[in-house]
Design a protein around this motif. Structure first.
Motif, PDB file in Angstrom:
ATOM      1  N   ASN A  28      -6.175  -4.932  -1.203  1.00  8.57           N
ATOM      2  CA  ASN A  28      -5.239  -6.001  -1.557  1.00  8.57           C
ATOM      3  C   ASN A  28      -5.628  -7.300  -0.877  1.00  8.57           C
ATOM      4  O   ASN A  28      -6.155  -7.297   0.234  1.00  8.57           O
ATOM      5  CB  ASN A  28      -3.801  -5.648  -1.131  1.00  8.57           C
ATOM      6  CG  ASN A  28      -3.156  -4.629  -2.053  1.00  8.57           C
ATOM      7  OD1 ASN A  28      -3.580  -4.450  -3.186  1.00  8.57           O
ATOM      8  ND2 ASN A  28      -2.125  -3.959  -1.565  1.00  8.57           N
ATOM      9  N   MET A  29      -5.356  -8.418  -1.569  1.00  7.40           N
ATOM     10  CA  MET A  29      -5.507  -9.730  -0.964  1.00  7.40           C
ATOM     11  C   MET A  29      -4.129 -10.343  -0.789  1.00  7.40           C
ATOM     12  O   MET A  29      -3.276 -10.256  -1.682  1.00  7.40           O
ATOM     13  CB  MET A  29      -6.368 -10.645  -1.839  1.00  7.40           C
ATOM     14  CG  MET A  29      -6.569 -12.049  -1.256  1.00  7.40           C
ATOM     15  SD  MET A  29      -7.743 -13.063  -2.189  1.00  7.40           S
ATOM     16  CE  MET A  29      -6.746 -13.455  -3.642  1.00  7.40           C
ATOM     17  N   SER A  38       5.807 -12.538  -1.323  1.00  2.58           N
ATOM     18  CA  SER A  38       6.246 -11.818  -2.518  1.00  2.58           C
ATOM     19  C   SER A  38       5.428 -10.569  -2.800  1.00  2.58           C
ATOM     20  O   SER A  38       5.861  -9.694  -3.546  1.00  2.58           O
ATOM     21  CB  SER A  38       6.192 -12.752  -3.734  1.00  2.58           C
ATOM     22  OG  SER A  38       4.880 -13.265  -3.903  1.00  2.58           O
ATOM     23  N   GLY A  39       4.243 -10.465  -2.230  1.00  2.00           N
ATOM     24  CA  GLY A  39       3.392  -9.312  -2.493  1.00  2.00           C
ATOM     25  C   GLY A  39       1.942  -9.741  -2.535  1.00  2.00           C
ATOM     26  O   GLY A  39       1.609 -10.908  -2.305  1.00  2.00           O
ATOM     27  N   PRO A  40       1.017  -8.802  -2.812  1.00  2.00           N
ATOM     28  CA  PRO A  40      -0.405  -9.156  -2.843  1.00  2.00           C
ATOM     29  C   PRO A  40      -0.696 -10.163  -3.951  1.00  2.00           C
ATOM     30  O   PRO A  40      -0.184 -10.052  -5.060  1.00  2.00           O
ATOM     31  CB  PRO A  40      -1.100  -7.815  -3.096  1.00  2.00           C
ATOM     32  CG  PRO A  40      -0.058  -6.926  -3.695  1.00  2.00           C
ATOM     33  CD  PRO A  40       1.244  -7.373  -3.101  1.00  2.00           C
ATOM     34  N   HIS A  62       0.840  -1.199   0.000  1.00  2.00           N
ATOM     35  CA  HIS A  62       0.000   0.000   0.000  1.00  2.00           C
ATOM     36  C   HIS A  62       0.878   1.253   0.000  1.00  2.00           C
ATOM     37  O   HIS A  62       1.957   1.277   0.591  1.00  2.00           O
ATOM     38  CB  HIS A  62      -0.914   0.012   1.219  1.00  2.00           C
ATOM     39  CG  HIS A  62      -2.060  -0.962   1.126  1.00  2.00           C
ATOM     40  ND1 HIS A  62      -3.065  -0.843   0.190  1.00  2.00           N
ATOM     41  CD2 HIS A  62      -2.342  -2.075   1.849  1.00  2.00           C
ATOM     42  CE1 HIS A  62      -3.925  -1.826   0.349  1.00  2.00           C
ATOM     43  NE2 HIS A  62      -3.511  -2.594   1.332  1.00  2.00           N
ATOM     44  N   GLU A  63       0.381   2.285  -0.638  1.00  2.00           N
ATOM     45  CA  GLU A  63       1.116   3.547  -0.725  1.00  2.00           C
ATOM     46  C   GLU A  63       0.742   4.513   0.395  1.00  2.00           C
ATOM     47  O   GLU A  63       1.448   5.495   0.637  1.00  2.00           O
ATOM     48  CB  GLU A  63       0.847   4.206  -2.078  1.00  2.00           C
ATOM     49  CG  GLU A  63       1.324   3.368  -3.263  1.00  2.00           C
ATOM     50  CD  GLU A  63       0.964   3.991  -4.595  1.00  2.00           C
ATOM     51  OE1 GLU A  63       0.317   5.069  -4.591  1.00  2.00           O
ATOM     52  OE2 GLU A  63       1.314   3.413  -5.633  1.00  2.00           O
ATOM     53  N   SER A  82      -6.794  -6.258   2.902  1.00  2.00           N
ATOM     54  CA  SER A  82      -6.483  -4.959   3.498  1.00  2.00           C
ATOM     55  C   SER A  82      -7.015  -3.843   2.611  1.00  2.00           C
ATOM     56  O   SER A  82      -6.987  -3.939   1.384  1.00  2.00           O
ATOM     57  CB  SER A  82      -4.973  -4.798   3.698  1.00  2.00           C
ATOM     58  OG  SER A  82      -4.284  -4.909   2.463  1.00  2.00           O
ATOM     59  N   ALA A  83      -7.509  -2.787   3.253  1.00  2.00           N
ATOM     60  CA  ALA A  83      -7.987  -1.596   2.549  1.00  2.00           C
ATOM     61  C   ALA A  83      -7.136  -0.414   2.971  1.00  2.00           C
ATOM     62  O   ALA A  83      -6.557  -0.408   4.063  1.00  2.00           O
ATOM     63  CB  ALA A  83      -9.451  -1.340   2.885  1.00  2.00           C
ATOM     64  N   SER A  84      -7.072   0.595   2.109  1.00  2.00           N
ATOM     65  CA  SER A  84      -6.138   1.686   2.378  1.00  2.00           C
ATOM     66  C   SER A  84      -6.644   3.028   1.879  1.00  2.00           C
ATOM     67  O   SER A  84      -7.591   3.114   1.082  1.00  2.00           O
ATOM     68  CB  SER A  84      -4.794   1.363   1.701  1.00  2.00           C
ATOM     69  OG  SER A  84      -3.913   2.463   1.728  1.00  2.00           O
TER      70      SER A  84
END
Length: 343
Positions: free
Chosen positions: A104-105, A112-114, A78-79, A96-98
């Protein structure tokens, strides 16, 4: 801040509800583990019998062993600040929400990442609801919209917008196809997930509704509101099955009540509800009578932002100043919350 919190603690008696027992402070010997986050924790959710997921202002999504306080995996993608995290208990998927307008899941064992990204909101995402099979995902935003997502492809399947519906929180109704949503327009809505339509709207409250939770039997939901000086700051129990009316209110917090949850428990016969507030207090209530049974004051924790039920006796509380607090429900002379660790 310290003086303000001390003042709140001393003067809290005039806001006490019937049945109030005591105000207890955390034990001075509570183990302090290395904080999982390096800034305020905004949301926490239970993953498994010993794991939780949390999100914070540090933009990180972290899986921790809440029993030991050890951070096991840190996810970055997330940014901006993470606003909500959600997961079905026992699942390996978490969401997650941002403020970066993205959902993102993540997979518990993948670093490695979402594993999937969901793009479609135009403002900060402030609500997540995941179906019990972890196959359906719904998100809500301050852009007044609710989105239904294909988890495998990341495609937005449906989108519904309601004027002034600034979403604050979402939760799934167990064993049903409905989810509940609170809003800054002071309204609580029940959505039918199949057609993404509002199935019911409760009468608007006086204050902004901040959070919602549904009971495990699907009969009730609880919501809580913002406020100040003891005005507002309450949690409200609603009937989901019959009259769909307000059942009762839990009043006693001094500032915004930011989270509310039903507590499955083996400690007492009466069903319990827990609330956390910006006044640094976690309160334990008799669900049926509205009596405040116990208050735990987390000195120096700052606003308490989120609650997560781990099992019948353990509860997690996210705070702005002191990370995540692990609380245990004990019987003793009566049901009581005790802080056992923080991380």
């Amino acid at each position: 801040m310290g003086k303000l919190q001390s003042k709140v603690k001393r003067n809290s008696s005039k806001y006490r509800a019937d049945g109030y027992v005591d105000v207890s402070c955390p034990s001075p010997n509570v183990p302090q583990n290395i904080p999982a986050h390096n800034d305020a924790v905004t949301s926490v959710a239970a993953l498994k019998s010993d794991l939780c997921v949390s999100g914070g202002k540090d933009k990180a999504v972290i899986v921790s062993n809440w029993r030991t306080g050890a951070a096991l995996t840190r996810f970055f993608g997330h940014e901006k600040e993470v606003t909500k995290v959600a997961s079905v208990f026992g699942s390996n998927r978490l969401f997650s929400a941002s403020r970066d307008k993205m959902v993102n899941m993540w997979e518990v064992h993948e670093k490695s990442g979402p594993s999937q990204k969901f793009l479609g909101h135009h403002l900060v995402v402030t609500g997540l609801a995941v179906s019990p099979d972890s196959c359906k995902l719904f998100s809500g935003s301050r852009d007044n919209s609710i989105c239904k997502w294909d988890i495998e492809t990341g495609q937005c399947l449906q989108k519904a917008a309601i004027s002034r519906n600034l979403v604050t929180h979402m939760c799934w109704v167990p064993n049903d196809s409905y989810f509940i949503q609170t809003s800054e327009d002071k309204t609580i809505r029940i959505w039918d997930s199949r057609e993404l339509q509002v199935a019911h709207t409760f009468p608007a409250k006086q204050y902004i509704q901040m959070y919602c939770d549904a009971s495990q039997d699907g009969r009730y939901c609880i919501t809580c509101s913002n406020g100040f000086g003891g005005q507002g700051c309450e949690a409200t129990l609603w009937d989901l099955r019959q009259t769909r009316d307000r059942v009762l209110e839990y009043q006693g917090h001094l500032q915004t009540t930011a989270a509310c949850v039903f507590l499955p428990n083996d400690v007492v016969a009466a069903p319990l509800v827990a609330t956390s507030s910006h006044d640094c207090m976690v309160k334990l209530w008799n669900q049926d009578t509205g009596a405040c049974l116990n208050t735990l004051f987390l000195d120096g924790a700052g606003p308490l932002a989120s609650l997560a039920v781990c099992d019948t006796t353990f509860l997690l509380c996210a705070s702005f100043n002191s990370g995540i607090h692990a609380l245990r429900l004990e019987s003793g002379k009566g049901p009581e919350l005790r802080e056992i660790a923080k991380f």
